[in-house]
Design a protein around this motif. Structure first.
Motif: not given
Length: 209
Positions: A146-149, A153-161, A183-188, A192-202
């Motif tokens: 349950r991990v997505l690199f 594409t997808l950042f913490y509460h944001s997206v790439g430029r 993807l499952p909500d629990e996916t971490r 590529g930059h800044d902190c990690d997040t989760s699908i549920a949070d996004e």
């Protein structure tokens, strides 16, 4: 508990997250987006006591590929990227390296298509084509863990430029919405930059969801 151990270093001129995915059972590993400082990354891999099996690229911008060629040569491993991204990787104008100290390009050994599943270091990894930041952006999903690199594409509460060559906000929005829907909500989510997040949070907080 899963068998994937993830080590992270922040490397390069724009603080890129570089990930080393380690199979704790076999001590095999894969490297995601080796940004720069090949010597430091090589030492990191050696000190981890692992056998590197592959380099996975989320996209071809200079700040994600700076150490690829040297590490590929040193460890004799294949480089994976989305087929649509090859043109970016092999053009110093598109990969933006020409805007820095020296222009360079890198070669891809394994060109991937959307939803292709690859076996690397004992893991089944699904490559999703996620255009928008670049035309051939990729995200790599390890379903068993349950991990997505997510690259840029997808950042913490944001997206790439999307204002760089081959970028598209419309495509990026569609790519992000697709990931959040499949993807499952629990996916971490490891960006590529800044902190990690989760699908549920996004799903809840990302303005592009």
């Amino acid at each position: 508990m899963g068998k994937l151990k993830i080590e992270q270093r922040v490397i390069g001129p724009v603080a890129t997250n570089v990930y080393l995915g380690i199979n704790t059972e076999t001590k095999e590993a894969f490297l995601v987006d080796p940004a720069d400082r090949a010597e430091d990354i090589a030492l990191w891999i050696t000190q981890a006591g692992v056998t590197l099996k592959a380099i996975l690229l989320t996209h071809g911008h200079f700040d994600h590929i700076g150490a690829v060629s040297e590490l590929k040569k040193r460890f004799q491993v294949p480089v994976y990227a989305m087929a649509a991204e090859v043109v970016v990787m092999e053009d110093s104008t598109l990969n933006l390296s020409c805007n820095w100290a020296s222009a360079f390009t890198v070669k891809c050994d394994q060109e991937l298509k959307d939803e292709e599943v690859i076996s690397v270091a004992g893991f089944e990894i699904t490559a999703y084509h996620t255009p928008g930041h670049t035309k051939g952006g990729a995200c790599y999903y390890v379903a068993s863990e349950r991990v997505l690199f997510a690259g840029d594409t997808l950042f913490y509460h944001s997206v790439g430029r999307t204002d760089l060559p081959t970028g598209s906000m419309g495509e990026l929005r569609r790519s992000v919405q697709r990931l959040l829907s499949i993807l499952p909500d629990e996916t971490r989510v490891l960006p590529g930059h800044d902190c990690d997040t989760s699908i549920a949070d996004e799903k809840r907080y990302n303005p592009y969801s």
